[in-house]
Write a protein that holds these residues in place. Structure first.
Motif, PDB file in Angstrom:
ATOM      1  N   GLN A   5       9.043  27.891 -10.551  1.00  0.00           N
ATOM      2  CA  GLN A   5       9.162  26.828 -11.540  1.00  0.00           C
ATOM      3  C   GLN A   5      10.336  27.131 -12.448  1.00  0.00           C
ATOM      4  OE1 GLN A   5       5.841  26.494 -14.214  1.00  0.00           O
ATOM      5  NE2 GLN A   5       6.590  24.637 -15.204  1.00  0.00           N
ATOM      6  N   ILE A   6      11.165  26.131 -12.690  1.00  0.00           N
ATOM      7  CA  ILE A   6      12.235  26.266 -13.681  1.00  0.00           C
ATOM      8  C   ILE A   6      11.655  25.889 -15.034  1.00  0.00           C
ATOM      9  CG2 ILE A   6      14.482  25.427 -14.460  1.00  0.00           C
ATOM     10  CD1 ILE A   6      15.262  24.998 -11.577  1.00  0.00           C
ATOM     11  N   VAL A   7      11.612  26.842 -15.946  1.00  0.00           N
ATOM     12  CA  VAL A   7      10.950  26.624 -17.239  1.00  0.00           C
ATOM     13  C   VAL A   7      11.940  26.436 -18.383  1.00  0.00           C
ATOM     14  CG1 VAL A   7       8.857  27.839 -16.539  1.00  0.00           C
ATOM     15  CG2 VAL A   7      10.728  29.119 -17.599  1.00  0.00           C
ATOM     16  N   GLY A   8      13.228  26.572 -18.099  1.00  0.00           N
ATOM     17  CA  GLY A   8      14.229  26.356 -19.139  1.00  0.00           C
ATOM     18  C   GLY A   8      15.615  26.291 -18.526  1.00  0.00           C
ATOM     19  N   THR A   9      16.465  25.433 -19.073  1.00  0.00           N
ATOM     20  CA  THR A   9      17.845  25.320 -18.603  1.00  0.00           C
ATOM     21  C   THR A   9      18.799  25.373 -19.792  1.00  0.00           C
ATOM     22  OG1 THR A   9      17.805  22.890 -18.709  1.00  0.00           O
ATOM     23  CG2 THR A   9      17.203  23.917 -16.596  1.00  0.00           C
ATOM     24  N   GLY A  10      20.053  25.663 -19.494  1.00  0.00           N
ATOM     25  CA  GLY A  10      21.075  25.684 -20.539  1.00  0.00           C
ATOM     26  C   GLY A  10      22.449  25.555 -19.910  1.00  0.00           C
ATOM     27  N   ARG A  11      23.409  25.135 -20.681  1.00  0.00           N
ATOM     28  CA  ARG A  11      24.780  25.046 -20.179  1.00  0.00           C
ATOM     29  C   ARG A  11      25.752  25.389 -21.294  1.00  0.00           C
ATOM     30  NH1 ARG A  11      23.353  19.697 -21.302  1.00  0.00           N
ATOM     31  NH2 ARG A  11      24.925  18.410 -22.378  1.00  0.00           N
ATOM     32  N   TYR A  12      26.935  25.806 -20.893  1.00  0.00           N
ATOM     33  CA  TYR A  12      28.007  26.038 -21.866  1.00  0.00           C
ATOM     34  C   TYR A  12      29.295  25.526 -21.248  1.00  0.00           C
ATOM     35  CZ  TYR A  12      31.372  28.018 -25.048  1.00  0.00           C
ATOM     36  OH  TYR A  12      32.397  28.153 -25.950  1.00  0.00           O
ATOM     37  N   ILE A  13      29.960  24.632 -21.963  1.00  0.00           N
ATOM     38  CA  ILE A  13      31.206  24.028 -21.504  1.00  0.00           C
ATOM     39  C   ILE A  13      32.306  24.379 -22.509  1.00  0.00           C
ATOM     40  CG2 ILE A  13      32.327  21.908 -20.767  1.00  0.00           C
ATOM     41  CD1 ILE A  13      29.761  22.564 -19.220  1.00  0.00           C
ATOM     42  N   PRO A  14      33.421  24.932 -22.055  1.00  0.00           N
ATOM     43  CA  PRO A  14      34.517  25.224 -22.997  1.00  0.00           C
ATOM     44  C   PRO A  14      34.961  23.969 -23.737  1.00  0.00           C
ATOM     45  CG  PRO A  14      34.925  26.251 -20.866  1.00  0.00           C
ATOM     46  CD  PRO A  14      33.735  25.357 -20.685  1.00  0.00           C
ATOM     47  N   GLN A  15      35.416  24.154 -24.962  1.00  0.00           N
ATOM     48  CA  GLN A  15      35.763  23.016 -25.816  1.00  0.00           C
ATOM     49  C   GLN A  15      37.005  22.264 -25.337  1.00  0.00           C
ATOM     50  OE1 GLN A  15      36.054  24.213 -29.904  1.00  0.00           O
ATOM     51  NE2 GLN A  15      33.851  24.393 -30.175  1.00  0.00           N
ATOM     52  N   LYS A  16      37.941  22.965 -24.729  1.00  0.00           N
ATOM     53  CA  LYS A  16      39.211  22.330 -24.366  1.00  0.00           C
ATOM     54  C   LYS A  16      39.015  21.319 -23.235  1.00  0.00           C
ATOM     55  CE  LYS A  16      43.957  23.188 -22.830  1.00  0.00           C
ATOM     56  NZ  LYS A  16      44.943  24.214 -22.391  1.00  0.00           N
ATOM     57  N   ILE A  17      39.288  20.046 -23.515  1.00  0.00           N
ATOM     58  CA  ILE A  17      39.228  18.985 -22.521  1.00  0.00           C
ATOM     59  C   ILE A  17      40.636  18.746 -21.977  1.00  0.00           C
ATOM     60  CG2 ILE A  17      38.771  16.535 -22.141  1.00  0.00           C
ATOM     61  CD1 ILE A  17      36.668  16.688 -24.346  1.00  0.00           C
ATOM     62  N   VAL A  18      40.740  18.713 -20.651  1.00  0.00           N
ATOM     63  CA  VAL A  18      42.025  18.468 -19.994  1.00  0.00           C
ATOM     64  C   VAL A  18      41.903  17.153 -19.218  1.00  0.00           C
ATOM     65  CG1 VAL A  18      43.770  19.325 -18.402  1.00  0.00           C
ATOM     66  CG2 VAL A  18      42.460  20.937 -19.813  1.00  0.00           C
ATOM     67  N   THR A  19      42.584  16.131 -19.691  1.00  0.00           N
ATOM     68  CA  THR A  19      42.520  14.813 -19.054  1.00  0.00           C
ATOM     69  C   THR A  19      43.419  14.766 -17.821  1.00  0.00           C
ATOM     70  OG1 THR A  19      44.339  13.925 -20.357  1.00  0.00           O
ATOM     71  CG2 THR A  19      42.124  13.770 -21.319  1.00  0.00           C
ATOM     72  N   ASN A  20      43.260  13.707 -17.050  1.00  0.00           N
ATOM     73  CA  ASN A  20      44.138  13.513 -15.895  1.00  0.00           C
ATOM     74  C   ASN A  20      45.590  13.338 -16.322  1.00  0.00           C
ATOM     75  OD1 ASN A  20      41.930  13.652 -14.214  1.00  0.00           O
ATOM     76  ND2 ASN A  20      41.732  11.433 -13.961  1.00  0.00           N
ATOM     77  N   ASP A  21      45.809  12.685 -17.450  1.00  0.00           N
ATOM     78  CA  ASP A  21      47.180  12.513 -17.935  1.00  0.00           C
ATOM     79  C   ASP A  21      47.811  13.862 -18.261  1.00  0.00           C
ATOM     80  OD1 ASP A  21      47.243   9.754 -17.699  1.00  0.00           O
ATOM     81  OD2 ASP A  21      46.431   9.428 -19.715  1.00  0.00           O
ATOM     82  N   GLU A  22      47.012  14.774 -18.805  1.00  0.00           N
ATOM     83  CA  GLU A  22      47.545  16.111 -19.106  1.00  0.00           C
ATOM     84  C   GLU A  22      47.822  16.890 -17.830  1.00  0.00           C
ATOM     85  OE1 GLU A  22      45.739  17.735 -23.151  1.00  0.00           O
ATOM     86  OE2 GLU A  22      44.208  16.667 -21.984  1.00  0.00           O
ATOM     87  N   ILE A  23      46.964  16.721 -16.822  1.00  0.00           N
ATOM     88  CA  ILE A  23      47.211  17.365 -15.533  1.00  0.00           C
ATOM     89  C   ILE A  23      48.505  16.843 -14.917  1.00  0.00           C
ATOM     90  CG2 ILE A  23      46.399  17.471 -13.133  1.00  0.00           C
ATOM     91  CD1 ILE A  23      44.930  19.434 -14.760  1.00  0.00           C
ATOM     92  N   SER A  24      48.780  15.559 -15.110  1.00  0.00           N
ATOM     93  CA  SER A  24      49.982  14.950 -14.518  1.00  0.00           C
ATOM     94  C   SER A  24      51.269  15.527 -15.097  1.00  0.00           C
ATOM     95  CB  SER A  24      49.959  13.436 -14.706  1.00  0.00           C
ATOM     96  OG  SER A  24      50.103  13.090 -16.069  1.00  0.00           O
ATOM     97  N   LYS A  25      51.172  16.180 -16.260  1.00  0.00           N
ATOM     98  CA  LYS A  25      52.341  16.836 -16.837  1.00  0.00           C
ATOM     99  C   LYS A  25      52.611  18.186 -16.181  1.00  0.00           C
ATOM    100  CE  LYS A  25      51.471  14.702 -21.356  1.00  0.00           C
ATOM    101  NZ  LYS A  25      51.102  14.966 -22.783  1.00  0.00           N
ATOM    102  N   LEU A  26      51.622  18.685 -15.444  1.00  0.00           N
ATOM    103  CA  LEU A  26      51.736  19.999 -14.813  1.00  0.00           C
ATOM    104  C   LEU A  26      52.023  19.933 -13.323  1.00  0.00           C
ATOM    105  CD1 LEU A  26      48.631  21.659 -16.539  1.00  0.00           C
ATOM    106  CD2 LEU A  26      51.030  21.888 -17.213  1.00  0.00           C
ATOM    107  N   THR A  27      51.750  18.760 -12.717  1.00  0.00           N
ATOM    108  CA  THR A  27      51.956  18.622 -11.282  1.00  0.00           C
ATOM    109  C   THR A  27      52.264  17.159 -10.973  1.00  0.00           C
ATOM    110  OG1 THR A  27      51.026  19.196  -9.110  1.00  0.00           O
ATOM    111  CG2 THR A  27      49.534  18.147 -10.698  1.00  0.00           C
TER     112      THR A  27
END
Length: 313
Positions: A5-27
């Motif tokens: 049984q899964i009795v608890g869950t959690g997640r951690y996501i880094p604060q920095k958001i990288v959009t597709n537009d920002e990716i397009s500046k790198l490639t």
């Protein structure tokens, strides 16, 4: 057979958001190209945070949700292909930071994006021999540091993050798992880039897509058969969040109801071993995982590995 049984869950996501537009500046790409081929709108990249940082934060949240203390944890497992070091394992660093008992084993699992599903079965095995009632299972990745921004077919896909679950044995919560491996090191992986010591992701995109849309439906069917359940018995199908087109193809091929498939790849990209536990924590937060809810989690990854698991809440 004793389930889990899964009795608890959690997640951690880094604060920095990288959009597709920002990716397009790198490639050489653009937002429309990424969205139409993957369904991804953004991803998160770590800024100086290690894999152990992400894994520990997610684990702390899962333990808080489960209402348990460190001295109740009987095993600590981290699924990852982006550890901070070759050795020691990320799990040993999480073990230290959480002040887990010395007699608590800690280890990493490297099964690519299928790692969390492999970890469910491994954790159950440890719990059957443990004197303490709970297992801590984390999927954690810092993939941004192994991306090749000269390869637009891979660099647009991935993000960083961690998801965790606290498990315990239960006779009233059946657990079924189907795991497999094709044994392939050419189609997808992470190795040193030619002429350098820097590790980079490589992938034959069309072949991985074909493998996924063939393997995932078979894995769903095999898992249902082993569990002696029908598709109607499953409340949610939680696929590894690799690519929206892959999940859409799986839905068409299986003729399963689209509303039963949870989807969040648009916000995070492919977070590998972290994708399924991140999705489960979001679902728990939204109140979707009520007592008695059945989820069939299914994934595939480098190796080529695959796995399915039915978990009842």
């Amino acid at each position: 057979m004793t389930g889990i049984q899964i009795v608890g869950t959690g997640r951690y996501i880094p604060q920095k958001i990288v959009t597709n537009d920002e990716i397009s500046k790198l490639t050489d790409t653009n937002d429309e190209w990424i969205r139409t081929r993957t369904g991804i709108c953004q991803r998160h990249f770590s800024e100086g945070e290690t894999n152990a940082d992400l894994a520990t934060a997610a684990a702390e949240k899962a333990m808080k949700a489960a209402g348990i203390s460190p001295d109740q944890v009987g095993t600590c497992i981290v699924a990852t292909f982006t550890p901070d070091h070759i050795s020691p394992a990320v799990a040993t660093q999480v073990h230290r930071r959480l002040s887990l008992p010395e007699h608590t084993p800690a280890l990493d699992i490297s099964a690519g994006c299928t790692g969390f599903l492999y970890g469910l079965t491994v954790a159950r095995g440890f719990l059957l021999q443990s004197e303490r009632p709970y297992a801590l299972l984390v999927g954690s990745e810092v993939i941004s540091r192994v991306l090749d921004f000269n390869d637009r077919s891979t660099c647009v896909l991935f993000g960083d993050g961690a998801g965790a679950a606290v498990l315990k044995l239960s006779d009233s919560h059946p657990f079924t798992s189907v795991l497999g491996c094709k044994g392939d090191d050419q189609m997808l992986g992470c190795t040193n880039a030619p002429g350098t010591e820097r590790q980079r992701i490589f992938m034959n995109g069309s072949e991985v897509f074909r493998f996924a849309v063939e393997t995932v439906p078979h894995c769903i069917d095999d898992t249902l058969k082993k569990a002696e359940l029908s598709p109607e018995d499953i409340d949610f199908f939680v696929c590894h969040q690799a690519n929206q087109r892959i999940i859409a193809s799986v839905i068409r091929k299986t003729h399963l109801p689209e509303h039963k498939f949870y989807l969040n790849v648009h916000n995070y990209g492919n977070t590998s071993a972290a994708s399924i536990p991140i999705a489960l924590d979001e679902m728990a937060e939204k109140g979707l995982l009520k007592p008695g809810t059945r989820t069939l989690c299914v994934g595939f990854g480098a190796g080529l590995t695959w796995g399915g698991a039915v978990v009842e809440w």
